[in-house]
Design a protein around this motif. Sequence first.
Motif, short mmCIF file in Angstrom:
data_model
loop_
_atom_site.label_atom_id
_atom_site.label_comp_id
_atom_site.label_asym_id
_atom_site.label_seq_id
_atom_site.Cartn_x
_atom_site.Cartn_y
_atom_site.Cartn_z
N UNK A 163 -0.90 -13.61 -5.08
CA UNK A 163 -2.01 -12.86 -5.68
C UNK A 163 -2.19 -11.46 -5.09
N UNK A 164 -1.64 -11.27 -3.89
CA UNK A 164 -1.88 -10.07 -3.10
C UNK A 164 -1.43 -8.78 -3.79
N UNK A 165 -0.25 -8.82 -4.42
CA UNK A 165 0.32 -7.59 -4.97
C UNK A 165 -0.58 -7.00 -6.04
N UNK A 166 -1.08 -7.84 -6.94
CA UNK A 166 -1.96 -7.36 -8.01
C UNK A 166 -3.19 -6.71 -7.40
N UNK A 167 -3.72 -7.33 -6.34
CA UNK A 167 -4.94 -6.79 -5.72
C UNK A 167 -4.66 -5.42 -5.09
N UNK A 168 -3.52 -5.26 -4.45
CA UNK A 168 -3.24 -4.00 -3.76
C UNK A 168 -2.82 -2.91 -4.75
N UNK A 169 -1.97 -3.29 -5.72
CA UNK A 169 -1.42 -2.28 -6.62
C UNK A 169 -2.41 -1.91 -7.73
N UNK A 170 -3.28 -2.84 -8.10
CA UNK A 170 -4.22 -2.57 -9.19
C UNK A 170 -3.62 -2.90 -10.55
N UNK A 171 -2.41 -3.40 -10.60
CA UNK A 171 -1.79 -3.86 -11.84
C UNK A 171 -0.85 -5.00 -11.47
N UNK A 172 -0.37 -5.74 -12.46
CA UNK A 172 0.46 -6.91 -12.12
C UNK A 172 1.92 -6.66 -12.46
N UNK A 173 2.75 -6.44 -11.43
CA UNK A 173 4.18 -6.37 -11.72
C UNK A 173 4.71 -7.78 -12.00
N UNK A 210 0.81 -1.22 0.00
CA UNK A 210 0.00 0.00 0.00
C UNK A 210 0.85 1.28 0.00
N UNK A 211 2.04 1.22 0.59
CA UNK A 211 2.91 2.40 0.57
C UNK A 211 3.29 2.75 -0.87
N UNK A 212 3.70 1.73 -1.65
CA UNK A 212 4.04 1.99 -3.06
C UNK A 212 2.81 2.51 -3.81
N UNK A 213 1.64 1.89 -3.53
CA UNK A 213 0.41 2.30 -4.22
C UNK A 213 0.05 3.74 -3.86
N UNK A 214 0.10 4.08 -2.57
CA UNK A 214 -0.36 5.41 -2.12
C UNK A 214 0.58 6.53 -2.55
N UNK A 215 1.86 6.20 -2.77
CA UNK A 215 2.81 7.21 -3.24
C UNK A 215 2.96 7.18 -4.77
N UNK A 216 2.12 6.40 -5.42
CA UNK A 216 2.14 6.28 -6.89
C UNK A 216 3.52 5.90 -7.42
N UNK A 217 4.17 5.01 -6.70
CA UNK A 217 5.45 4.47 -7.18
C UNK A 217 5.13 3.22 -8.00
N UNK A 218 5.73 3.12 -9.17
CA UNK A 218 5.38 2.03 -10.08
C UNK A 218 6.24 0.79 -9.80
N UNK A 219 5.64 -0.22 -9.18
CA UNK A 219 6.40 -1.44 -8.88
C UNK A 219 6.55 -2.24 -10.18
#
Length: 396
Positions: free
Chosen positions: A283-293, A242-251
Amino acid sequence: IGIWLIGAWGGVATTTVTGLAALQQGLTPEYGLVSALPQFQNVGLADWSQFVVGGHEIRDTSYVEAAQHLHQNSRVFDAATLDKIEGTLKEFDSNVRPGTLMNVGPTITSLATGDVLNHKDETTSQTLERLKQDLVHFQKKNDLAHVVVMNVSSTEPPQTEEIKSLSWSDLEAKIGAGDFAIPASTLYAIAALQAGCSHVNFTPSIGCDLPALEDLSQQTGTLHVGRDGKTGETLMKSILAPMFANRNLNVMSWVGHNIFGNLDGKVLDDPVNKSNKVHSKDHLLTEILGYKPQTLVSIEYIESMGDWKTAWDHIHFQGFLGTPMVMQFTWQGCDSLLAAPLVLDLIRFTERQWRRGDQSGTMGFLSSFFKSPMGTDLPQFHKQFDLLEAWAEEVS
Ligand code: NAI
């Protein structure tokens, strides 16, 4: 109150029981226990002294032997504590019954010893009835108000898709016909709900995570939840992502290598069993980030590590002006000691929910405890924890 552990003499179960016995005698602080936090003190949770343990197993050993093994091989528990709780462990041993090997796959079957081998020729209905009777007998013998059944057994191979589309009446018919491969974890869950117990699945196995079991829990007025305890690396992921997501950092990529050496690691060394766990961690990362790294999760069995787990994570991400940056972390934890307090918390919270009366179905408020939580679509740890705190306020 009864605690019924599926996988009763495994690492997580043995540590849970050792911890419970130590808590009952006031031999240990309550570190690691979520239910001991101040915000849960007015909820009316059961006292440690109220719990009695039993369970199903497929190997012939005992709590004393299993705890000694963990002590010697993984350098956990102190000898003085083990001495003081020996009597309680022996008492709980007398409530452990042979489980079932139905559809567990060759790797788990190869672990089996003792009485469970006498039940190999049973039909599905016979097994279900036997498992249910074990629960009823445990409840009666110990005069228990309620029993929480906790699956802490080895990770099964993944199941075919068909079972996920069945209603309870379809599944019940298939049990009767005996021509459908029902996973052991699901059979245990059915036995629990039909016996009026609550059921919690701490493993990645499918267990009660099925529409048919949700139907059954509504019909029987029982509670259930799962799946796969969130104890280490995935806990870190659900807090950091969520930190990466909330700061709009592209994983761009997230790589996690895990090594450990306990019996769970040995079972997960079978690629089929491992695929269930990798999916649960991935599966968690895709769900949190909204895209699949790009992701890679590896789990390797390294015997000398015993119950200690090391996870290395490498996170490659882009910041402002597309600049690539890296975060890395190393997680070193003792697997069973991370899991056991959560098992105890889940039992206490579940029993409290049952005591409210008129409760049935999936307990979504417990989602912060699981890698693949049922009953919520919130993947962020802090949002899941809000659900638990909101529940506590409602119950207080
Ligand atoms: P373990 O291998 O030490 O214990 C599993 C126990 O289950 C063994 O004693 C085995 O004989 C027994 N068992 C296997 N199949 C059975 C069956 N059909 N019926 C009854 N008993 C059966 O493993 P450990 O480390 O205790 O982990 C238990 C489960 O919890 C695993 O599925 C693991 O993936 C899961 N888990 C563990 C976590 C942790 O240790 N931090 C975190 C999240 C999940």
